[in-house]
Write an enzyme that holds these catalytic residues in place. Structure first.
Site, PDB file in Angstrom:
ATOM      1  N   LYS A 183      61.057  68.118  53.400  1.00 25.81           N
ATOM      2  CA  LYS A 183      60.279  67.393  54.328  1.00 25.81           C
ATOM      3  C   LYS A 183      61.027  67.164  55.834  1.00 25.81           C
ATOM      4  O   LYS A 183      61.821  66.477  55.925  1.00 25.81           O
ATOM      5  CB  LYS A 183      59.908  65.795  53.943  1.00 25.81           C
ATOM      6  CG  LYS A 183      58.678  65.361  54.773  1.00 25.81           C
ATOM      7  CD  LYS A 183      58.768  63.794  54.775  1.00 25.81           C
ATOM      8  CE  LYS A 183      59.737  63.195  55.969  1.00 25.81           C
ATOM      9  NZ  LYS A 183      59.810  63.834  57.296  1.00 25.81           N
ATOM     10  N   GLU A 257      73.607  61.959  54.004  1.00 21.06           N
ATOM     11  CA  GLU A 257      74.492  62.602  55.384  1.00 21.06           C
ATOM     12  C   GLU A 257      73.931  61.679  56.243  1.00 21.06           C
ATOM     13  O   GLU A 257      72.691  61.790  57.175  1.00 21.06           O
ATOM     14  CB  GLU A 257      74.124  63.890  55.460  1.00 21.06           C
ATOM     15  CG  GLU A 257      74.656  64.844  54.647  1.00 21.06           C
ATOM     16  CD  GLU A 257      76.113  65.000  54.521  1.00 21.06           C
ATOM     17  OE1 GLU A 257      76.774  64.571  55.439  1.00 21.06           O
ATOM     18  OE2 GLU A 257      76.673  65.453  53.390  1.00 21.06           O
ATOM     19  N   CYS A 291      75.432  64.366  64.744  1.00 22.77           N
ATOM     20  CA  CYS A 291      76.223  63.245  63.801  1.00 22.77           C
ATOM     21  C   CYS A 291      77.615  63.013  63.873  1.00 22.77           C
ATOM     22  O   CYS A 291      78.225  62.009  63.692  1.00 22.77           O
ATOM     23  CB  CYS A 291      75.657  63.404  62.335  1.00 22.77           C
ATOM     24  SG  CYS A 291      76.146  64.892  61.641  1.00 22.77           S
ATOM     25  N   GLU A 392      76.287  53.885  67.149  1.00 21.89           N
ATOM     26  CA  GLU A 392      75.999  55.208  67.145  1.00 21.89           C
ATOM     27  C   GLU A 392      75.115  55.366  68.309  1.00 21.89           C
ATOM     28  O   GLU A 392      73.752  54.714  68.083  1.00 21.89           O
ATOM     29  CB  GLU A 392      75.366  55.794  65.910  1.00 21.89           C
ATOM     30  CG  GLU A 392      75.089  57.426  66.159  1.00 21.89           C
ATOM     31  CD  GLU A 392      74.560  58.087  64.941  1.00 21.89           C
ATOM     32  OE1 GLU A 392      73.501  57.331  64.329  1.00 21.89           O
ATOM     33  OE2 GLU A 392      74.858  59.253  64.561  1.00 21.89           O
TER      34      GLU A 392
HETATM   35  P1  NAD Z   1      65.441  59.064  60.886  1.00 24.38           P
HETATM   36  O1  NAD Z   1      66.254  58.281  59.760  1.00 24.38           O
HETATM   37  O2  NAD Z   1      64.663  58.141  61.644  1.00 24.38           O
HETATM   38  O3  NAD Z   1      64.626  60.189  60.136  1.00 24.38           O
HETATM   39  C1  NAD Z   1      65.423  61.200  59.109  1.00 24.38           C
HETATM   40  C2  NAD Z   1      64.205  61.478  58.163  1.00 24.38           C
HETATM   41  O4  NAD Z   1      63.496  60.584  57.336  1.00 24.38           O
HETATM   42  C3  NAD Z   1      62.860  62.130  59.045  1.00 24.38           C
HETATM   43  O5  NAD Z   1      62.692  63.246  58.355  1.00 24.38           O
HETATM   44  C4  NAD Z   1      61.847  61.140  58.949  1.00 24.38           C
HETATM   45  O6  NAD Z   1      60.397  61.288  58.866  1.00 24.38           O
HETATM   46  C5  NAD Z   1      62.269  60.465  57.357  1.00 24.38           C
HETATM   47  N1  NAD Z   1      61.698  59.153  56.955  1.00 24.38           N
HETATM   48  C6  NAD Z   1      61.472  58.055  57.850  1.00 24.38           C
HETATM   49  N2  NAD Z   1      61.260  56.937  56.991  1.00 24.38           N
HETATM   50  C7  NAD Z   1      61.398  57.196  55.865  1.00 24.38           C
HETATM   51  C8  NAD Z   1      61.006  56.578  54.434  1.00 24.38           C
HETATM   52  N3  NAD Z   1      60.591  55.366  54.605  1.00 24.38           N
HETATM   53  N4  NAD Z   1      61.260  57.232  53.489  1.00 24.38           N
HETATM   54  C9  NAD Z   1      61.728  58.719  53.543  1.00 24.38           C
HETATM   55  N5  NAD Z   1      61.908  59.150  54.723  1.00 24.38           N
HETATM   56  C10 NAD Z   1      61.443  58.706  55.714  1.00 24.38           C
HETATM   57  O7  NAD Z   1      66.786  59.798  61.651  1.00 24.38           O
HETATM   58  P2  NAD Z   1      66.496  60.814  62.776  1.00 24.38           P
HETATM   59  O8  NAD Z   1      66.320  60.009  63.995  1.00 24.38           O
HETATM   60  O9  NAD Z   1      65.693  61.760  62.537  1.00 24.38           O
HETATM   61  O10 NAD Z   1      68.003  61.606  62.737  1.00 24.38           O
HETATM   62  C11 NAD Z   1      69.074  60.955  63.437  1.00 24.38           C
HETATM   63  C12 NAD Z   1      70.018  60.439  62.488  1.00 24.38           C
HETATM   64  O11 NAD Z   1      70.758  61.400  61.608  1.00 24.38           O
HETATM   65  C13 NAD Z   1      71.406  60.099  63.218  1.00 24.38           C
HETATM   66  O12 NAD Z   1      71.841  58.618  62.601  1.00 24.38           O
HETATM   67  C14 NAD Z   1      72.348  61.156  62.945  1.00 24.38           C
HETATM   68  O13 NAD Z   1      73.767  60.661  63.005  1.00 24.38           O
HETATM   69  C15 NAD Z   1      71.738  61.482  61.653  1.00 24.38           C
HETATM   70  N6  NAD Z   1      72.309  62.589  60.867  1.00 24.38           N
HETATM   71  C16 NAD Z   1      73.331  63.002  60.137  1.00 24.38           C
HETATM   72  C17 NAD Z   1      73.613  64.188  59.674  1.00 24.38           C
HETATM   73  C18 NAD Z   1      74.851  64.209  58.684  1.00 24.38           C
HETATM   74  O14 NAD Z   1      74.888  65.301  58.255  1.00 24.38           O
HETATM   75  N7  NAD Z   1      75.558  63.345  58.294  1.00 24.38           N
HETATM   76  C19 NAD Z   1      73.219  65.263  60.385  1.00 24.38           C
HETATM   77  C20 NAD Z   1      72.098  64.986  61.231  1.00 24.38           C
HETATM   78  C21 NAD Z   1      71.700  63.880  61.746  1.00 24.38           C
END
Ligand code: NAD
Length: 488
Positions: A183, A257, A291, A392
């Site tokens: 997704k 992650e 990240c 962050e």
């Molecule tokens: P987010 O948590 O807003 O969304 C991530 C995903 O979760 C999206 O696909 C979103 O649609 C989905 N989502 C939202 N609510 C949900 C729910 N209730 N149940 C299931 N899925 C749901 O994060 P973002 O803004 O897309 O990404 C940025 C964040 O991701 C930052 O904190 C970044 O550091 C982190 N990140 C971590 C890594 C890593 O490998 N550690 C890599 C990339 C990004």
């Protein structure tokens, strides 16, 4: 700078791809995709609803027995074929990412070769995963354990680095014998969909890899689905907490992650010019939307002023602007919400009279005004308890703090709920090992930034995650261990 119709024509249809076919989801919402460099709509995305989730999980479950039973060498060959197709379509995938995320082309172009590498690496594992034989007493018995796939893995992706995200998770999940429902967020559905189309072209059977673009509604439906055997989530901490709560209902295991506030420790004995270059790249690549961005710069007090000046000078030279231009290093943020959020952090830091904005701090104007650009920003004299030292930002903001000695550097570095990456700049080999051992983070880079070979276990300590991607650890992330005891 506007994205051309010919470029938009490259985007695959943003509709769910389930069981090898496009799925017409009556419960989907239409959400416009916006090109972040101009703020203009490209196409509409069908943001999946519950119907897509149920269809995708059902198709993945139907495909799972045959995929699991496929001989390991056949799985290896299919993953190698997919790697070859990604290589063949590398330019197209780069173009798609440039439109999808406005990642500058020079940076976006790195991801296809990285994903080819990851796929080839895990293709190699597909036919080499053995088990273990364990010593047994007091009875005469043979005791062994083997790795088995979970079955259906739900992969929830963030919007940043879409090709690397999908490739580095799907490769080990498939190699371990799982079927996958990905997704991606509705902000960035295209790369995952194209990746799945290429997987079908490679001969990976329908249903083994399904993609449903969507937001929180589809995500919540997917992670609470009883047909999902394992969840892998990449994204923010608050979403992770919601997912953990939903997963608890079915005891579904979850790999996480998450975010970071990675420290970059610059000791006075470092090569300062290289350290400044590394600091700027580690924190400002992808406009800070990474990240592992090393946005918390800890500098030894004897070289503090010099390092702030060197970093500011490096920032002044960064090529900022059009993501389609190969020479651009610094592009826009993903959307207006991200701009407002980042500017909020900067305003609050500016209001804190303990710190000073050395450069940046504003939205970029002129020909970039309609896009989501915030200037690369350096904030010096940041206090350890301030918001920009602890939270962050996920944007182009480097916070600089000073330390007296190694012990204080380690204490400040570890004074964080996060523990994803850390960077150390020093020419003292013993110090490099000592500090690397003392830092509470899943990954440490010394005298450089961000090498990510597929063999490297990638993941975080503390609030930065659970589990590892990469290497054998990545394969085990998507496997469960079964023990067999046989009386002799
Ligand atoms: P987010 O948590 O807003 O969304 C991530 C995903 O979760 C999206 O696909 C979103 O649609 C989905 N989502 C939202 N609510 C949900 C729910 N209730 N149940 C299931 N899925 C749901 O994060 P973002 O803004 O897309 O990404 C940025 C964040 O991701 C930052 O904190 C970044 O550091 C982190 N990140 C971590 C890594 C890593 O490998 N550690 C890599 C990339 C990004």
């Amino acid at each position: 700078m506007s994205v051309r119709d010919a470029d938009i024509a490259l985007l695959p249809a943003a509709t769910p791809l389930i069981g090898g076919k496009r799925f017409d989801d009556a419960s989907a919402d239409l959400v416009p995709h916006i090109y972040a460099a101009t703020g203009k709509r490209t196409v509409d995305v069908h943001s999946a609803g519950a119907d897509s989730v149920h269809a995708a999980v059902a198709d993945a479950r139907s495909a799972a027995p045959a995929w699991r039973a496929l001989s390991p060498d056949a799985r290896r060959r299919l993953l190698l074929k997919l790697a070859a197709l990604i290589e063949q379509h590398a330019d197209e995938l780069t173009d798609i990412q440039v439109i999808e995320t406005s990642t500058p082309r020079g940076m976006a172009g790195h991801y296809a070769p990285m994903v080819v590498d990851v796929l080839q690496y895990y293709a190699g594992w597909a036919d080499k995963v053995g088990g273990d034989i364990h010593p047994v007493w007091p009875a005469q018995a043979l005791d062994y354990s083997v790795l088995e796939p979970y079955g259906v893995v739900a992969v929830i992706l963030p919007w940043n680095s879409p090709l690397f995200s999908v490739g580095s998770i799907v490769a080990p999940a498939l190699a371990a014998g799982n079927c996958v429902v990905v997704k991606p967020p509705e902000l960035t559905p295209f790369t995952s969909l194209r990746f799945a189309e290429l997987a079908l072209e490679a001969g990976i059977p329908p249903g083994v890899l399904n993609v449903i673009p969507g937001g929180a509604v589809a995500g919540a439906e997917l992670v609470s689905h009883p047909g999902v055997d394992k969840i892998h989530f990449t994204g923010s901490g608050p979403t992770a907490q919601r997912i953990l709560a939903a997963a608890a209902a079915n005891f579904t295991p979850v790999g996480l992650e998450l975010g970071g506030k990675s420290p970059n420790l610059i000791f006075a004995d470092a090569d300062l010019e290289t350290a400044a270059q590394t600091a700027v790249i580690a924190s400002l690549q992808l406009s800070g939307q990474a990240c592992v961005a090393g946005t918390r710069l800890l500098v030894q007090d004897s070289v503090y002023d010099e390092m702030v000046e060197r970093c500011a000078a490096q920032i002044a030279q960064l090529p900022v602007g059009d993501p389609t231009d190969q020479s651009t290093f610094f592009g826009p943020l993903i959307n207006n919400v991200a701009c407002e959020r980042v500017l909020g952090f900067i305003e609050r830091a500016a209001a804190d009279n303990r710190s000073r904005i050395v450069t940046g701090g504003t939205r970029l104007g002129d020909e970039l005004a309609s896009g989501y650009y915030v200037a690369p920003t350096l904030i010096a004299d940041v206090a350890t308890d301030s918001e920009v030292a602890r939270e962050e930002v996920f944007g182009p903001v480097m916070s600089v703090l000073s330390f007296r000695d190694e012990a204080e550097a380690i204490a400040i570095a570890n004074d964080s709920v996060y523990g994803l990456g850390a960077y150390i700049q020093t020419t003292d080999l013993q110090r490099a090992h000592r500090v690397a051992s003392a830092i509470e983070s899943g990954m440490v880079w010394v005298n450089g930034a961000g090498g990510l070979p597929p063999s490297m276990p990638f993941g975080g300590y503390k609030h930065s995650g659970v589990g590892r991607l990469g290497g054998r650890a990545g394969l085990e992330e998507f496997s469960q261990r079964k023990n067999v005891w046989i009386a002799l």
